[in-house]
Write an enzyme that holds these catalytic residues in place. Sequence first.
Site, PDB file in Angstrom:
ATOM      1  N   ARG A 184       3.457  19.346  45.909  1.00  0.00           N
ATOM      2  CA  ARG A 184       4.822  18.852  45.677  1.00  0.00           C
ATOM      3  C   ARG A 184       5.255  19.110  44.234  1.00  0.00           C
ATOM      4  O   ARG A 184       5.943  18.300  43.616  1.00  0.00           O
ATOM      5  CB  ARG A 184       4.947  17.355  45.990  1.00  0.00           C
ATOM      6  CG  ARG A 184       4.683  16.991  47.438  1.00  0.00           C
ATOM      7  CD  ARG A 184       5.760  17.568  48.338  1.00  0.00           C
ATOM      8  NE  ARG A 184       5.668  17.075  49.703  1.00  0.00           N
ATOM      9  CZ  ARG A 184       4.946  17.639  50.676  1.00  0.00           C
ATOM     10  NH1 ARG A 184       4.242  18.733  50.421  1.00  0.00           N
ATOM     11  NH2 ARG A 184       4.952  17.142  51.893  1.00  0.00           N
ATOM     12  N   SER A 213       9.145  11.903  53.552  1.00  0.00           N
ATOM     13  CA  SER A 213       8.186  11.045  52.818  1.00  0.00           C
ATOM     14  C   SER A 213       8.841  10.575  51.535  1.00  0.00           C
ATOM     15  O   SER A 213       9.341  11.391  50.756  1.00  0.00           O
ATOM     16  CB  SER A 213       6.927  11.817  52.446  1.00  0.00           C
ATOM     17  OG  SER A 213       6.265  12.301  53.577  1.00  0.00           O
ATOM     18  N   GLU A 230       8.405  10.695  45.835  1.00  0.00           N
ATOM     19  CA  GLU A 230       8.411  12.137  46.081  1.00  0.00           C
ATOM     20  C   GLU A 230       9.856  12.625  46.081  1.00  0.00           C
ATOM     21  O   GLU A 230      10.137  13.758  45.729  1.00  0.00           O
ATOM     22  CB  GLU A 230       7.737  12.407  47.428  1.00  0.00           C
ATOM     23  CG  GLU A 230       7.436  13.853  47.705  1.00  0.00           C
ATOM     24  CD  GLU A 230       8.327  14.435  48.772  1.00  0.00           C
ATOM     25  OE1 GLU A 230       7.964  15.460  49.331  1.00  0.00           O
ATOM     26  OE2 GLU A 230       9.420  13.888  49.051  1.00  0.00           O
TER      27      GLU A 230
HETATM   28  P1  FAD Z   1      17.936  18.914  47.713  1.00  0.00           P
HETATM   29  O1  FAD Z   1      17.590  17.508  48.074  1.00  0.00           O
HETATM   30  O2  FAD Z   1      19.356  19.280  47.705  1.00  0.00           O
HETATM   31  O3  FAD Z   1      17.285  19.242  46.293  1.00  0.00           O
HETATM   32  C1  FAD Z   1      15.907  18.975  46.094  1.00  0.00           C
HETATM   33  C2  FAD Z   1      15.505  19.443  44.689  1.00  0.00           C
HETATM   34  O4  FAD Z   1      15.618  20.854  44.594  1.00  0.00           O
HETATM   35  C3  FAD Z   1      16.407  18.896  43.594  1.00  0.00           C
HETATM   36  O5  FAD Z   1      15.616  18.670  42.446  1.00  0.00           O
HETATM   37  C4  FAD Z   1      17.399  20.037  43.334  1.00  0.00           C
HETATM   38  O6  FAD Z   1      17.912  20.049  42.017  1.00  0.00           O
HETATM   39  C5  FAD Z   1      16.519  21.227  43.548  1.00  0.00           C
HETATM   40  N1  FAD Z   1      17.231  22.406  44.018  1.00  0.00           N
HETATM   41  C6  FAD Z   1      17.872  22.558  45.199  1.00  0.00           C
HETATM   42  N2  FAD Z   1      18.389  23.801  45.283  1.00  0.00           N
HETATM   43  C7  FAD Z   1      18.076  24.433  44.122  1.00  0.00           C
HETATM   44  C8  FAD Z   1      18.347  25.721  43.581  1.00  0.00           C
HETATM   45  N3  FAD Z   1      19.028  26.646  44.273  1.00  0.00           N
HETATM   46  N4  FAD Z   1      17.886  26.010  42.341  1.00  0.00           N
HETATM   47  C9  FAD Z   1      17.184  25.100  41.621  1.00  0.00           C
HETATM   48  N5  FAD Z   1      16.894  23.863  42.079  1.00  0.00           N
HETATM   49  C10 FAD Z   1      17.334  23.535  43.309  1.00  0.00           C
HETATM   50  N6  FAD Z   1       9.321  18.236  52.405  1.00  0.00           N
HETATM   51  C11 FAD Z   1       8.100  18.834  52.504  1.00  0.00           C
HETATM   52  O7  FAD Z   1       7.620  19.423  51.535  1.00  0.00           O
HETATM   53  N7  FAD Z   1       7.394  18.794  53.661  1.00  0.00           N
HETATM   54  C12 FAD Z   1       7.840  18.170  54.769  1.00  0.00           C
HETATM   55  O8  FAD Z   1       7.164  18.167  55.800  1.00  0.00           O
HETATM   56  C13 FAD Z   1       9.113  17.543  54.704  1.00  0.00           C
HETATM   57  N8  FAD Z   1       9.615  16.887  55.756  1.00  0.00           N
HETATM   58  C14 FAD Z   1      10.825  16.267  55.680  1.00  0.00           C
HETATM   59  C15 FAD Z   1      11.315  15.612  56.811  1.00  0.00           C
HETATM   60  C16 FAD Z   1      12.559  14.993  56.785  1.00  0.00           C
HETATM   61  C17 FAD Z   1      13.060  14.291  58.027  1.00  0.00           C
HETATM   62  C18 FAD Z   1      13.343  15.043  55.598  1.00  0.00           C
HETATM   63  C19 FAD Z   1      14.702  14.408  55.582  1.00  0.00           C
HETATM   64  C20 FAD Z   1      12.855  15.680  54.460  1.00  0.00           C
HETATM   65  C21 FAD Z   1      11.579  16.298  54.497  1.00  0.00           C
HETATM   66  N9  FAD Z   1      11.044  16.960  53.380  1.00  0.00           N
HETATM   67  C22 FAD Z   1       9.825  17.597  53.474  1.00  0.00           C
HETATM   68  C23 FAD Z   1      11.794  16.989  52.111  1.00  0.00           C
HETATM   69  C24 FAD Z   1      12.876  18.095  52.052  1.00  0.00           C
HETATM   70  O9  FAD Z   1      13.090  18.641  53.320  1.00  0.00           O
HETATM   71  C25 FAD Z   1      12.457  19.209  51.084  1.00  0.00           C
HETATM   72  O10 FAD Z   1      12.232  18.693  49.800  1.00  0.00           O
HETATM   73  C26 FAD Z   1      13.523  20.310  51.009  1.00  0.00           C
HETATM   74  O11 FAD Z   1      13.007  21.420  50.316  1.00  0.00           O
HETATM   75  C27 FAD Z   1      14.805  19.815  50.340  1.00  0.00           C
HETATM   76  O12 FAD Z   1      15.808  20.809  50.478  1.00  0.00           O
HETATM   77  P2  FAD Z   1      17.320  20.490  50.081  1.00  0.00           P
HETATM   78  O13 FAD Z   1      18.058  21.767  50.025  1.00  0.00           O
HETATM   79  O14 FAD Z   1      17.850  19.465  50.991  1.00  0.00           O
HETATM   80  O15 FAD Z   1      17.091  19.909  48.610  1.00  0.00           O
HETATM   81  N1  EPU Z   2      -1.146   6.918  58.786  1.00  0.00           N
HETATM   82  C1  EPU Z   2      -1.315   5.566  58.927  1.00  0.00           C
HETATM   83  N2  EPU Z   2      -0.301   4.863  59.515  1.00  0.00           N
HETATM   84  C2  EPU Z   2       0.827   5.467  59.984  1.00  0.00           C
HETATM   85  C3  EPU Z   2       0.995   6.860  59.834  1.00  0.00           C
HETATM   86  C4  EPU Z   2      -0.012   7.567  59.211  1.00  0.00           C
HETATM   87  O1  EPU Z   2      -2.328   4.999  58.541  1.00  0.00           O
HETATM   88  O2  EPU Z   2       1.681   4.762  60.508  1.00  0.00           O
HETATM   89  C5  EPU Z   2      -2.238   7.692  58.161  1.00  0.00           C
HETATM   90  C6  EPU Z   2      -3.053   8.420  59.231  1.00  0.00           C
HETATM   91  O3  EPU Z   2      -4.419   8.320  58.892  1.00  0.00           O
HETATM   92  C7  EPU Z   2      -2.629   9.852  59.087  1.00  0.00           C
HETATM   93  C8  EPU Z   2      -2.303   9.929  57.603  1.00  0.00           C
HETATM   94  O4  EPU Z   2      -1.716   8.665  57.289  1.00  0.00           O
HETATM   95  O5  EPU Z   2      -3.662  10.736  59.445  1.00  0.00           O
HETATM   96  C9  EPU Z   2      -1.338  11.054  57.224  1.00  0.00           C
HETATM   97  O6  EPU Z   2      -0.149  10.933  58.014  1.00  0.00           O
HETATM   98  P1  EPU Z   2       0.690  12.236  58.415  1.00  0.00           P
HETATM   99  O7  EPU Z   2      -0.207  13.267  58.976  1.00  0.00           O
HETATM  100  O8  EPU Z   2       1.849  11.784  59.218  1.00  0.00           O
HETATM  101  O9  EPU Z   2       1.186  12.844  57.041  1.00  0.00           O
HETATM  102  P2  EPU Z   2       1.590  12.217  55.628  1.00  0.00           P
HETATM  103  O10 EPU Z   2       0.437  12.391  54.707  1.00  0.00           O
HETATM  104  O11 EPU Z   2       2.130  10.862  55.787  1.00  0.00           O
HETATM  105  C10 EPU Z   2       2.393  14.502  54.668  1.00  0.00           C
HETATM  106  C11 EPU Z   2       3.594  15.000  53.953  1.00  0.00           C
HETATM  107  C12 EPU Z   2       4.706  15.296  54.960  1.00  0.00           C
HETATM  108  C13 EPU Z   2       4.201  16.372  55.921  1.00  0.00           C
HETATM  109  C14 EPU Z   2       2.967  15.824  56.637  1.00  0.00           C
HETATM  110  C15 EPU Z   2       2.333  16.828  57.567  1.00  0.00           C
HETATM  111  C16 EPU Z   2       3.559  14.074  51.730  1.00  0.00           C
HETATM  112  C17 EPU Z   2       4.150  13.104  50.774  1.00  0.00           C
HETATM  113  N3  EPU Z   2       4.039  14.060  52.967  1.00  0.00           N
HETATM  114  O12 EPU Z   2       2.750  13.234  55.221  1.00  0.00           O
HETATM  115  O13 EPU Z   2       5.832  15.796  54.247  1.00  0.00           O
HETATM  116  O14 EPU Z   2       5.191  16.704  56.863  1.00  0.00           O
HETATM  117  O15 EPU Z   2       1.972  15.435  55.647  1.00  0.00           O
HETATM  118  O16 EPU Z   2       1.606  17.770  56.855  1.00  0.00           O
HETATM  119  O17 EPU Z   2       2.691  14.851  51.338  1.00  0.00           O
HETATM  120  C18 EPU Z   2       7.839  15.157  53.151  1.00  0.00           C
HETATM  121  O18 EPU Z   2       7.362  15.644  52.119  1.00  0.00           O
HETATM  122  O19 EPU Z   2       8.991  14.668  53.182  1.00  0.00           O
HETATM  123  C19 EPU Z   2       7.041  15.149  54.374  1.00  0.00           C
HETATM  124  C20 EPU Z   2       7.472  14.625  55.517  1.00  0.00           C
END
Ligand code: FAD
Ligand code: EPU
Length: 331
Positions: A158, A227, A323
């Site tokens: 991240r 997250s 995050e």
């Molecule tokens: P924004 O929120 O608009 O911006 C995020 C950051 O990027 C800000 O600091 C902004 O200044 C910067 N930024 C954006 N565009 C540019 C640019 N062109 N140049 C320079 N800086 C820029 N993230 C994960 O890593 N893994 C996941 O599994 C994951 N799952 C998600 C699930 C859900 C339901 C949601 C809502 C979010 C999740 N995220 C996850 C977080 C999010 O999807 C990512 O961080 C994504 O990259 C954000 O994109 P955005 O365009 O919406 O960014």
């Molecule tokens: N867990 C619990 N209780 C719950 C849910 C999960 O104890 O209710 C424990 C379980 O042991 C599980 C572990 O947490 O195995 C991890 O959960 P999960 O696999 O759902 O993933 P996470 O660590 O919570 C991270 C990323 C996600 C990404 C998933 C899948 C971060 C901060 N988040 O979540 O990214 O999609 O792994 O790889 O690293 C995001 O960044 O927005 C995001 C959704």
Amino acid sequence: MQQLLAQDARHYSTFRLPANLARVTEVESLEMLQAYQPSTPPLILGEGSNSIFLTDWQGDILRYVAANVIWQPEDDVLLLHAEAGCNWHQLVQSTVSEGWWGLENLALIPGSVGAAPVQNIGAYGVELADCCIYVDFFDWHSRKVQRFTSEQCNFGYRDSVFKTSLSGQGVIVAVGLKLQRKSQPHLSYKGLDHLPPDCSPAEVMEAVIAIRQSKLPDPSVLANCGSFFKNPILSFSQFKHLLNEYPSVPNYPQPNQNYKVAAAWLIEQVGLKGYRHGEVGCYPLQPLVLVNYGGGTAEQLREMIALIQQSVLKKFAIMLEPEVRLLNQHD
Ligand code: FAD
Ligand code: EPU
């Protein structure tokens, strides 16, 4: 170039807290970016799926929305040059449907291509760094596009140079990705290990989408930013201490004898899974995701963050770090 005045922040953040944004400028090309000269560096916004406005925002906000993709297939390799304004999941779908390996585990992550390198998006055992070969960055000072190799991006969990030393210095205009025609699938994540080793990228993508839909709220239905906190990374001695007391703590070994632990588990252990404070809460299926049930306020969110951090700190001596990007005009 389009200038939008007095905008409602609920349209620019998937957490949808109410706030006023004084000026949002959408820039559609590099030529227009050259012509864009705000008095102070603007706040950069993509699709707002990782950004939360805690206050009104008086300063300039820039969205770089150019969205062309150049495909360069060469034998078994595809080089993709994608502009920052492309939607990430659409890009994933278009490559997977052509049978290319590389992005399938990163399906359904909301947001733009330009934001993907910023926090080095990751999911299900893969991160952007695994297939990113360069990032093109327009620097406010030189007013030129500089190409950063993947190594120069300093990708981490991240994290990247765009979140640290280059934060506020410019805007990502394009990302270069290298995909493969033949590859081993990444099936190490628990919910993917039922897939056969000879599965297709489309099968992996479908399985990833099914897992995500089973535990993550769809931001178009229930406001959230994914997250909310990072999974904390502990030193070996901190981790050993924790494991002695809580042998079931989910953990993931990291380089240098560090251990990542699951923040979702820590939050569940302090009894906050499904907890609701006003209109803000810990999502009942994944407590690491905070949600806004509709009328959430910045104050409720601040109180919820403090409650989670203090409860986890008290029980486990671990400080959870957000995050998501929390935007406060007065910081
Ligand atoms: P924004 O929120 O608009 O911006 C995020 C950051 O990027 C800000 O600091 C902004 O200044 C910067 N930024 C954006 N565009 C540019 C640019 N062109 N140049 C320079 N800086 C820029 N993230 C994960 O890593 N893994 C996941 O599994 C994951 N799952 C998600 C699930 C859900 C339901 C949601 C809502 C979010 C999740 N995220 C996850 C977080 C999010 O999807 C990512 O961080 C994504 O990259 C954000 O994109 P955005 O365009 O919406 O960014
Ligand atoms: N867990 C619990 N209780 C719950 C849910 C999960 O104890 O209710 C424990 C379980 O042991 C599980 C572990 O947490 O195995 C991890 O959960 P999960 O696999 O759902 O993933 P996470 O660590 O919570 C991270 C990323 C996600 C990404 C998933 C899948 C971060 C901060 N988040 O979540 O990214 O999609 O792994 O790889 O690293 C995001 O960044 O927005 C995001 C959704």
